[in-house]
Design a protein around this motif. Structure first.
Motif, PDB file in Angstrom:
ATOM      1  N   PRO A  13      -2.282  -7.453 -11.908  1.00  0.00           N
ATOM      2  CA  PRO A  13      -3.470  -6.767 -11.387  1.00  0.00           C
ATOM      3  C   PRO A  13      -4.347  -6.244 -12.527  1.00  0.00           C
ATOM      4  CG  PRO A  13      -1.606  -5.288 -11.321  1.00  0.00           C
ATOM      5  CD  PRO A  13      -1.105  -6.580 -11.928  1.00  0.00           C
ATOM      6  N   GLY A  14      -3.957  -6.583 -13.777  1.00  0.00           N
ATOM      7  CA  GLY A  14      -4.647  -6.025 -14.931  1.00  0.00           C
ATOM      8  C   GLY A  14      -4.014  -4.712 -15.350  1.00  0.00           C
ATOM      9  N   GLY A  15      -4.515  -4.171 -16.446  1.00  0.00           N
ATOM     10  CA  GLY A  15      -3.947  -2.926 -16.939  1.00  0.00           C
ATOM     11  C   GLY A  15      -4.973  -2.131 -17.735  1.00  0.00           C
ATOM     12  N   SER A  16      -4.702  -0.884 -18.021  1.00  0.00           N
ATOM     13  CA  SER A  16      -3.441  -0.245 -17.675  1.00  0.00           C
ATOM     14  C   SER A  16      -3.403   0.304 -16.246  1.00  0.00           C
ATOM     15  CB  SER A  16      -3.191   0.918 -18.643  1.00  0.00           C
ATOM     16  OG  SER A  16      -4.191   1.929 -18.503  1.00  0.00           O
ATOM     17  N   SER A  17      -4.589   0.383 -15.593  1.00  0.00           N
ATOM     18  CA  SER A  17      -4.627   0.975 -14.250  1.00  0.00           C
ATOM     19  C   SER A  17      -4.311  -0.071 -13.181  1.00  0.00           C
ATOM     20  CB  SER A  17      -6.008   1.601 -13.989  1.00  0.00           C
ATOM     21  OG  SER A  17      -6.369   2.496 -15.009  1.00  0.00           O
ATOM     22  N   GLY A  18      -3.232  -0.837 -13.395  1.00  0.00           N
ATOM     23  CA  GLY A  18      -2.897  -1.936 -12.492  1.00  0.00           C
ATOM     24  C   GLY A  18      -2.459  -1.482 -11.116  1.00  0.00           C
ATOM     25  N   GLY A  19      -1.676  -0.403 -11.050  1.00  0.00           N
ATOM     26  CA  GLY A  19      -1.248   0.114  -9.755  1.00  0.00           C
ATOM     27  C   GLY A  19      -2.425   0.611  -8.938  1.00  0.00           C
ATOM     28  N   SER A  20      -3.383   1.262  -9.598  1.00  0.00           N
ATOM     29  CA  SER A  20      -4.583   1.758  -8.913  1.00  0.00           C
ATOM     30  C   SER A  20      -5.382   0.587  -8.342  1.00  0.00           C
ATOM     31  CB  SER A  20      -5.460   2.551  -9.886  1.00  0.00           C
ATOM     32  OG  SER A  20      -4.763   3.654 -10.418  1.00  0.00           O
ATOM     33  N   ALA A  21      -5.581  -0.463  -9.141  1.00  0.00           N
ATOM     34  CA  ALA A  21      -6.350  -1.624  -8.709  1.00  0.00           C
ATOM     35  C   ALA A  21      -5.669  -2.330  -7.545  1.00  0.00           C
ATOM     36  CB  ALA A  21      -6.537  -2.593  -9.875  1.00  0.00           C
ATOM     37  N   SER A  22      -4.365  -2.530  -7.664  1.00  0.00           N
ATOM     38  CA  SER A  22      -3.604  -3.213  -6.616  1.00  0.00           C
ATOM     39  C   SER A  22      -3.648  -2.428  -5.310  1.00  0.00           C
ATOM     40  CB  SER A  22      -2.155  -3.403  -7.074  1.00  0.00           C
ATOM     41  OG  SER A  22      -1.392  -4.047  -6.089  1.00  0.00           O
ATOM     42  N   ALA A  23      -3.492  -1.109  -5.390  1.00  0.00           N
ATOM     43  CA  ALA A  23      -3.467  -0.262  -4.198  1.00  0.00           C
ATOM     44  C   ALA A  23      -4.804  -0.277  -3.462  1.00  0.00           C
ATOM     45  CB  ALA A  23      -3.087   1.167  -4.573  1.00  0.00           C
ATOM     46  N   VAL A  24      -5.906  -0.213  -4.202  1.00  0.00           N
ATOM     47  CA  VAL A  24      -7.229  -0.216  -3.575  1.00  0.00           C
ATOM     48  C   VAL A  24      -7.526  -1.585  -2.978  1.00  0.00           C
ATOM     49  CG1 VAL A  24      -9.713   0.037  -3.993  1.00  0.00           C
ATOM     50  CG2 VAL A  24      -8.106   1.641  -5.044  1.00  0.00           C
ATOM     51  N   ALA A  25      -7.224  -2.656  -3.723  1.00  0.00           N
ATOM     52  CA  ALA A  25      -7.512  -4.016  -3.243  1.00  0.00           C
ATOM     53  C   ALA A  25      -6.700  -4.360  -2.000  1.00  0.00           C
ATOM     54  CB  ALA A  25      -7.234  -5.029  -4.356  1.00  0.00           C
ATOM     55  N   ALA A  26      -5.483  -3.808  -1.898  1.00  0.00           N
ATOM     56  CA  ALA A  26      -4.600  -4.101  -0.761  1.00  0.00           C
ATOM     57  C   ALA A  26      -4.766  -3.104   0.377  1.00  0.00           C
ATOM     58  CB  ALA A  26      -3.149  -4.113  -1.231  1.00  0.00           C
ATOM     59  N   ASP A  27      -5.764  -2.223   0.279  1.00  0.00           N
ATOM     60  CA  ASP A  27      -6.042  -1.227   1.325  1.00  0.00           C
ATOM     61  C   ASP A  27      -4.876  -0.268   1.554  1.00  0.00           C
ATOM     62  OD1 ASP A  27      -8.648  -2.096   1.893  1.00  0.00           O
ATOM     63  OD2 ASP A  27      -7.934  -3.641   3.268  1.00  0.00           O
ATOM     64  N   LEU A  28      -4.176   0.090   0.476  1.00  0.00           N
ATOM     65  CA  LEU A  28      -3.113   1.093   0.588  1.00  0.00           C
ATOM     66  C   LEU A  28      -3.707   2.500   0.497  1.00  0.00           C
ATOM     67  CD1 LEU A  28      -0.345  -0.472  -1.720  1.00  0.00           C
ATOM     68  CD2 LEU A  28      -0.972  -1.052   0.644  1.00  0.00           C
ATOM     69  N   CYS A  29      -4.889   2.603  -0.067  1.00  0.00           N
ATOM     70  CA  CYS A  29      -5.597   3.883  -0.165  1.00  0.00           C
ATOM     71  C   CYS A  29      -7.085   3.573  -0.154  1.00  0.00           C
ATOM     72  CB  CYS A  29      -5.201   4.644  -1.430  1.00  0.00           C
ATOM     73  SG  CYS A  29      -5.385   3.707  -2.963  1.00  0.00           S
ATOM     74  N   LEU A  30      -7.913   4.595   0.027  1.00  0.00           N
ATOM     75  CA  LEU A  30      -9.359   4.361   0.093  1.00  0.00           C
ATOM     76  C   LEU A  30     -10.006   4.391  -1.282  1.00  0.00           C
ATOM     77  CD1 LEU A  30      -8.606   4.812   3.055  1.00  0.00           C
ATOM     78  CD2 LEU A  30     -10.759   6.058   3.334  1.00  0.00           C
ATOM     79  N   GLY A  31      -9.321   5.005  -2.232  1.00  0.00           N
ATOM     80  CA  GLY A  31      -9.801   5.061  -3.608  1.00  0.00           C
ATOM     81  C   GLY A  31      -8.660   5.511  -4.492  1.00  0.00           C
ATOM     82  N   ALA A  32      -8.822   5.356  -5.807  1.00  0.00           N
ATOM     83  CA  ALA A  32      -7.760   5.752  -6.731  1.00  0.00           C
ATOM     84  C   ALA A  32      -8.368   6.199  -8.055  1.00  0.00           C
ATOM     85  CB  ALA A  32      -6.787   4.588  -6.966  1.00  0.00           C
ATOM     86  N   THR A  33      -7.653   7.072  -8.746  1.00  0.00           N
ATOM     87  CA  THR A  33      -8.073   7.448 -10.094  1.00  0.00           C
ATOM     88  C   THR A  33      -7.542   6.421 -11.081  1.00  0.00           C
ATOM     89  OG1 THR A  33      -6.125   8.836 -10.505  1.00  0.00           O
ATOM     90  CG2 THR A  33      -8.050   9.907  -9.527  1.00  0.00           C
TER      91      THR A  33
END
Length: 496
Positions: free
Chosen positions: A156-176
C-alpha cells in the motif's frame, strides 16, 4: 443508502447534521468492516470501547450544539506514530513494545476535541522508515487493490501504508499520516486516495514519534479533496509545545474549494521527466496539465535544476536526524530492554537492546546517519547536503516568485509493486520511490496527491500538486479542480 463505512467525511457530516444517521451507526459499520479485513493488516491496535464512547459523546454533542465542528462524529484511524493516551503507541517497532503514553499527541488531541472517533491505531513502516510498509514489527500492511487477474499481494506504500489501506478499503472515513519524504503522498497514490502533506509547521509535531525533525509533518489521508480540507482544518494550528509550529492562523480550507482557477499559472518542471518513466504516467501527467488548462489555468514550463540532487541530500539529512532522535531508545527508560548476561554493563545493555529492538532498515539508517555526522565526514556529507537543501528551496522560491501558483508532477514513478518484489539486497531501489516527493519535504512546502487513473493492470496512479508555503487552501482548490476533471471513482474489488 450505501454502506455507512463507505461514506466520505463530507457526506457523513451532512447526514449527521440532518439527523438521518448517528455517529454510533457509522462507527459500528466501520468496526464491522475492520473485523472483516484482517487480511489487510491495516489496524494493529483496535479500540472499539473508546470508539463507542466517543461516538455516543459525539451524538450528544451534535444534538445540543448546532455549531459542532465538521469532524464531530467522524470515525478515523490514527497512525501508530502518534502517541495516544493509554493506547499502545509503538511506531511499529519492537523497541517500543508495551509503551502506553500518559499523554496525547497534539494532532490526535485536536481531532478528539473536534469530536472525531478513534477506531484504533494503524500499521506503518518502523519509525516511518520505508516506502512499502514492509519494515513493521506487526508484519506487512496489504494494499486492497490487486492487479487484474493476479492475486499477488501488493504494497500500500509507506510509511503510512496502514492509513492508506484502511481509507481505500472503507475501514474508516479518514486517517492521519505523516510525511517525511513522501509517506503520505506515495501511499495515497498507490491506493487511489487523496493525501496532503501541509507546509512544515502547519500541524504540530508534539507527541508524534520523531524520525527526522526538520522534515516530518502530519497530514490527513482521505477519500476526496474536500475531505482532506475538512480533516486538515481540525489537525492544524499553532502549538506552544512545538517550537517549529507556526503562529499562523488556520484559514477555512473547505471554503477555499471554489473550483475556479482561471488565470492561475501551473508549472511543469522539466527535471521531473525521468528516464524510463512509464508511458502511462507520462500520459496522465500530460492529461492532467490539459485538464487544468481547460479549467482556465496557464501551463508554464519551469526548471528546478537542483532536483537531481534531492534524493542524495535527503538520504543524508534524514538518517542523520534519525540517528540523533533514536539515540533515546536505550532500554533504560521505557520500551524493550534486553536481558543481560552476568558481567554485562550499560554498554552491553544499549547494544543488545538496540540490536533486538530495531529492525534492519532502522539499523541501516541509524548507521548511515551516525557515519555522516562523524567528525571526519560531517563537512563532506552532512554540511554539503544542507547546502543542497538550501539550493532546492531556492529553486522553488524562484519559481513561485515568477508567478507560478502550483506545480504539477507525477506522484510516484510506478504503480504499487508486489510485497517482496523490491529486493532487500538493494535498498537504493526502494529509496527511488521517493524521487518525486522528497523535494517538497526538503523545501518545507505543501504537496497533495490526487488519484488520476488506472494503469493497464488496473492499479491506481496519482498526480501531485505542489503549492506555495502556507497556501494549502489554494493548493487544495487546484487539487479539487483536477479531481473533478479526472473523475476518478474506481474502488478496489473486495477480496479480503
Amino acid at each position: 443508502m450505501s454502506a455507512l463505512n463507505s461514506l466520505t467525511i463530507a457526506e457523513a457530516r451532512d447526514l449527521l447534521r440532518k439527523r438521518e444517521v448517528t455517529s454510533l451507526e457509522i462507527t459500528e459499520a466501520c468496526l464491522k468492516a475492520i473485523e472483516g479485513a484482517g487480511a489487510l493488516n491495516a489496524f494493529v491496535h483496535k479500540t472499539p470501547e473508546i470508539a463507542h464512547a466517543q461516538a455516543q459523546a459525539a451524538d450528544e454533542r451534535l444534538q445540543s450544539d448546532p455549531d459542532a465542528p465538521a469532524m464531530c462524529g467522524i470515525p478515523v484511524g490514527i497512525k501508530d506514530l502518534f502517541c495516544t493516551e493509554g493506547v499502545p503507541s509503538q511506531a511499529a517497532s519492537r523497541i517500543l513494545e508495551g509503551f502506553l503514553p500518559e499523554y496525547e499527541s497534539t494532532v490526535s488531541r485536536q481531532l478528539k476535541e473536534a469530536g472525531s472517533v478513534m477506531l484504533g491505531k494503524l500499521n506503518m513502516d518502523e519509525f516511518a522508515m520505508g516506502s512499502s510498509n514492509e519494515t513493521s514489527c506487526y508484519g506487512n500492511a496489504v494494499n486492497p487493490w490487486r492487479r487484474s487477474g493476479d492475486a499477488t499481494p501488493l504494497t500500500p506504500g509507506g510509511s503510512s501504508g496502514g492509513s492508506a489501506s484502511a481509507v481505500a478499503a472503507d475501514l474508516c472515513l479518514g486517517a492521519t499520516g505523516t510525511d517525511t519524504g513522501g509517506s503520505i503522498r506515495q501511499p495515497a497514490a498507490f491506493t487511489g486516495i487523496v493525501g496532503i502533506k501541509p507546509t512544515y509547521g502547519r500541524c504540530s509535531r508534539w507527541g508524534t514519534v520523531a524520525f527526522a525533525s526538520s522534515l516530518d509533518q502530519a497530514g490527513p489521508m482521505t477519500k476526496t479533496v474536500r475531505d482532506a480540507a475538512i480533516m486538515l482544518q481540525a489537525m492544524s494550528g499553532p502549538d506552544h509545545k512545538d517550537s517549529t509550529s507556526a503562529e499562523i492562523p488556520v484559514p477555512d480550507f473547505e471554503a477555499a474549494l471554489t473550483g475556479d482557477i482561471r488565470g492561475k499559472k501551473i508549472g511543469i518542471p522539466k527535471e521531473y521527466r525521468m528516464e524510463g518513466m512509464p508511458a502511462e504516467i507520462e500520459k496522465l501527467w500530460a492529461d492532467g496539465a490539459a485538464m487544468l488548462k481547460d479549467a482556465g489555468a496557464e501551463i508554464v514550463d519551469i526548471s528546478l535544476p537542483y532536483t537531481k540532487y534531492a534524493l542524495p541530500a535527503y538520504y543524508v539529512i534524514a538518517p542523520a536526524e534519525a540517528s540523533s532522535n533514536l539515540a533515546r531508545y536505550d532500554g533504560v527508560r521505557y520500551g524493550h530492554r534486553a536481558k543481560l548476561a552476568q558481567g554485562d554493563g550499560v554498554t552491553e545493555l544499549y547494544e543488545k537492546t538496540r540490536a533486538e529492538g530495531f529492525g534492519k532498515e532502522v539499523q541501516r539508517r541509524v548507521m548511515i546517519g551516525t557515519y555522516v555526522l562523524s567528525a571526519g565526514f560531517y563537512d563532506a556529507y552532512y554540511n554539503r547536503a544542507r547546502k543542497v537543501r538550501t539550493l532546492i528551496k531556492r529553486d522553488f522560491d524562484q519559481a513561485f516568485a515568477s508567478g507560478i501558483d502550483a506545480i504539477l508532477t507525477p506522484a510516484t514513478p510506478s504503480a504499487a509493486f508486489g510485497l517482496g518484489e523490491m529486493a532487500e539486497a538493494d535498498p537504493v531501489q526502494m529509496y527511488l520511490n521517493d524521487v518525486f516527493t522528497v523535494t517538497v519535504n526538503l523545501a518545507g512546502l505543501p504537496g497533495v496527491a490526487v488519484p488520476a487513473g488506472l494503469d493497464r493492470q488496473g492499479l491506481p496512479l496519482g498526480l501531485q500538486l505542489i503549492g506555495r508555503p502556507w497556501e494549502e487552501g489554494d493548493l487544495l482548490n487546484h487539487a479539487y479542480v483536477l479531481e473533478r476533471a479526472l473523475g476518478f471513482v474506481s474502488k478496489p474489488e473486495k477480496w479480503w
